[in-house]
Design an enzyme around this catalytic site. Structure first.
Site, PDB file in Angstrom:
ATOM      1  N   ASP A 146       1.242  -1.370  -0.240  1.00 25.41           N
ATOM      2  CA  ASP A 146      -0.090  -0.018   0.325  1.00 25.41           C
ATOM      3  C   ASP A 146       1.099   1.389   0.089  1.00 25.41           C
ATOM      4  O   ASP A 146       0.600   2.282   0.442  1.00 25.41           O
ATOM      5  CB  ASP A 146      -0.675  -0.539   0.964  1.00 25.41           C
ATOM      6  CG  ASP A 146      -1.809  -1.704   0.967  1.00 25.41           C
ATOM      7  OD1 ASP A 146      -1.660  -1.486   0.315  1.00 25.41           O
ATOM      8  OD2 ASP A 146      -2.759  -1.204   1.940  1.00 25.41           O
ATOM      9  N   GLU A 168      -5.155  -1.215  -1.345  1.00 25.49           N
ATOM     10  CA  GLU A 168      -6.434  -0.848  -0.600  1.00 25.49           C
ATOM     11  C   GLU A 168      -6.979  -0.390  -1.145  1.00 25.49           C
ATOM     12  O   GLU A 168      -6.603   1.557  -1.587  1.00 25.49           O
ATOM     13  CB  GLU A 168      -6.169  -0.531   1.226  1.00 25.49           C
ATOM     14  CG  GLU A 168      -7.016  -0.674   1.450  1.00 25.49           C
ATOM     15  CD  GLU A 168      -7.326  -0.436   2.733  1.00 25.49           C
ATOM     16  OE1 GLU A 168      -5.925   0.242   3.726  1.00 25.49           O
ATOM     17  OE2 GLU A 168      -8.098   0.082   3.645  1.00 25.49           O
ATOM     18  N   LYS A 198      -6.718  -4.865  -3.252  1.00 29.64           N
ATOM     19  CA  LYS A 198      -7.264  -5.308  -1.580  1.00 29.64           C
ATOM     20  C   LYS A 198      -8.114  -4.671  -0.704  1.00 29.64           C
ATOM     21  O   LYS A 198      -8.235  -3.905  -0.846  1.00 29.64           O
ATOM     22  CB  LYS A 198      -6.339  -6.293  -0.832  1.00 29.64           C
ATOM     23  CG  LYS A 198      -5.246  -4.712  -0.516  1.00 29.64           C
ATOM     24  CD  LYS A 198      -3.933  -5.279   0.768  1.00 29.64           C
ATOM     25  CE  LYS A 198      -3.374  -4.003   1.057  1.00 29.64           C
ATOM     26  NZ  LYS A 198      -3.957  -3.887   2.909  1.00 29.64           N
ATOM     27  N   LYS A 222      -7.408  -4.749   4.770  1.00 30.66           N
ATOM     28  CA  LYS A 222      -6.764  -4.494   5.760  1.00 30.66           C
ATOM     29  C   LYS A 222      -5.232  -5.489   5.614  1.00 30.66           C
ATOM     30  O   LYS A 222      -4.075  -4.948   4.727  1.00 30.66           O
ATOM     31  CB  LYS A 222      -6.392  -4.271   7.272  1.00 30.66           C
ATOM     32  CG  LYS A 222      -7.093  -2.941   7.788  1.00 30.66           C
ATOM     33  CD  LYS A 222      -7.266  -1.601   6.513  1.00 30.66           C
ATOM     34  CE  LYS A 222      -8.402  -1.079   7.200  1.00 30.66           C
ATOM     35  NZ  LYS A 222      -8.200   0.430   6.076  1.00 30.66           N
ATOM     36  N   VAL A 259       3.445   0.337   4.174  1.00 28.29           N
ATOM     37  CA  VAL A 259       2.820   1.409   5.589  1.00 28.29           C
ATOM     38  C   VAL A 259       1.584   0.406   5.267  1.00 28.29           C
ATOM     39  O   VAL A 259       0.595  -0.204   4.459  1.00 28.29           O
ATOM     40  CB  VAL A 259       2.619   2.589   5.257  1.00 28.29           C
ATOM     41  CG1 VAL A 259       3.736   3.453   4.555  1.00 28.29           C
ATOM     42  CG2 VAL A 259       1.602   2.323   3.770  1.00 28.29           C
ATOM     43  N   CYS A 287      -1.947  -2.600   7.485  1.00 30.26           N
ATOM     44  CA  CYS A 287      -2.429  -2.839   6.714  1.00 30.26           C
ATOM     45  C   CYS A 287      -0.979  -3.691   6.637  1.00 30.26           C
ATOM     46  O   CYS A 287      -0.674  -5.131   6.353  1.00 30.26           O
ATOM     47  CB  CYS A 287      -2.143  -2.635   5.434  1.00 30.26           C
ATOM     48  SG  CYS A 287      -3.770  -1.806   5.092  1.00 30.26           S
ATOM     49  N   GLN A 328       8.626 -13.468  21.521  1.00 31.07           N
ATOM     50  CA  GLN A 328       7.908 -14.936  21.945  1.00 31.07           C
ATOM     51  C   GLN A 328       8.701 -15.953  20.537  1.00 31.07           C
ATOM     52  O   GLN A 328       8.199 -17.299  19.717  1.00 31.07           O
ATOM     53  CB  GLN A 328       6.023 -15.279  21.661  1.00 31.07           C
ATOM     54  CG  GLN A 328       5.449 -14.397  22.699  1.00 31.07           C
ATOM     55  CD  GLN A 328       4.068 -14.514  22.655  1.00 31.07           C
ATOM     56  OE1 GLN A 328       3.894 -15.910  23.176  1.00 31.07           O
ATOM     57  NE2 GLN A 328       4.123 -13.557  22.176  1.00 31.07           N
TER      58      GLN A 328
HETATM   59  N1  TIU Z   1      -2.455   0.595   3.891  1.00 28.45           N
HETATM   60  C1  TIU Z   1      -2.753   0.655   5.233  1.00 28.45           C
HETATM   61  O1  TIU Z   1      -2.229   0.316   6.420  1.00 28.45           O
HETATM   62  N2  TIU Z   1      -4.159   1.159   5.466  1.00 28.45           N
HETATM   63  C2  TIU Z   1      -4.794   2.121   6.581  1.00 28.45           C
HETATM   64  O2  TIU Z   1      -5.459   1.856   7.062  1.00 28.45           O
HETATM   65  N3  TIU Z   1      -4.161   2.404   7.435  1.00 28.45           N
HETATM   66  C3  TIU Z   1      -4.162   3.365   8.159  1.00 28.45           C
HETATM   67  O3  TIU Z   1      -3.234   3.792   9.166  1.00 28.45           O
HETATM   68  N4  TIU Z   1      -5.026   3.854   8.183  1.00 28.45           N
END
Ligand code: TIU
Length: 225
Positions: free
Chosen positions: A29, A77, A134, A137, A162, A167, A207
């Protein structure tokens, strides 16, 4: 290029080993809506500068990965333009005035085909690199990612992108339950929240590596030689 050699990366909680033919770089993403001012991320009240530090390490890792001939997969996303794949709960979550599907500064927010939904130019996919669209998330939910990885013989994933606790973490957990070994380079993943960045990475490697391994781009590049 094809290689049967094993690459050993210094990582936590212990070394991560992979054969290049069976390992893909999965970039999550890195979309304009999350990284650029005016997008969905900023609309949710976030400081996008927190994510932009991941661009250069990702660019370097991606460049080395491509130069070595290893496999790269990207995710985005977003939703269909008719929004039939958008859960009503996701549409209204946050009680924001502007939500998914509404007009934003870079087109309709998180809608496929809109400028803001696309991947940032610095990391733009090459034609041969699969892009997974997708709706959720996690990159496995309601996508053909698992089938693609099986068809390519991939067992290990370097997961970057990110955001770390949303995600990236969701995808790593989904991958782990499906039998993939995931390595997360800390400098190639970012969160709008420093404390979530720290804890998001700790949760993966705790862990004995309950969800996977954590390293960084420098150690991966060093291992690749
Ligand atoms: N790609 C992803 O992490 N989508 C989100 O919505 N991230 C947020 O932190 N909102």
């Amino acid at each position: 290029m094809s290689s049967k050699r094993t690459i050993t990366v210094d990582a936590e909680p212990y070394v991560y080993e992979f054969e290049p033919d069976h390992c893909a770089l999965l970039i999550i993403d890195m979309q304009r809506d999350f990284l650029e001012p005016g997008g969905f991320g900023e609309m949710l009240g976030n400081d996008v500068s927190q994510l932009r530090r991941t661009i250069e390490p990702n660019r370097q890792l991606l460049g080395a990965w491509r130069a070595a001939g290893f496999k790269v997969i990207h995710t985005r996303e977003g939703h269909r333009s008719d929004m039939t794949d958008l859960p009503p709960a996701k549409k209204i979550r946050g009680r924001s005035k502007t939500t998914i599907g509404d007009p934003g500064p870079m087109g309709r927010i998180l809608i496929r085909g809109e400028a803001g939904h696309d991947i940032i130019p610095e990391l733009y996919p090459l034609p041969a690199e699969p892009v997974i669209d997708k709706p959720g998330k996690g990159a496995f939910f309601a996508t053909d990612l698992h089938a693609i990885l099986q068809n390519l013989g991939i067992q290990k994933l370097i997961v970057s992108g990110v955001t770390t606790e949303v995600c990236v973490n969701t995808t790593v957990r989904e991958a782990n339950d499906r039998g993939y070994d995931c390595l997360v380079p800390a400098d190639c993943v970012g969160s709008y929240f420093p404390e979530f960045q720290e804890m998001g990475l700790k949760m993966i490697k705790a862990q004995g590596g309950i969800f996977g391994w954590v390293s960084d781009s420098a150690r991966i590049l060093a291992a690749m030689g």
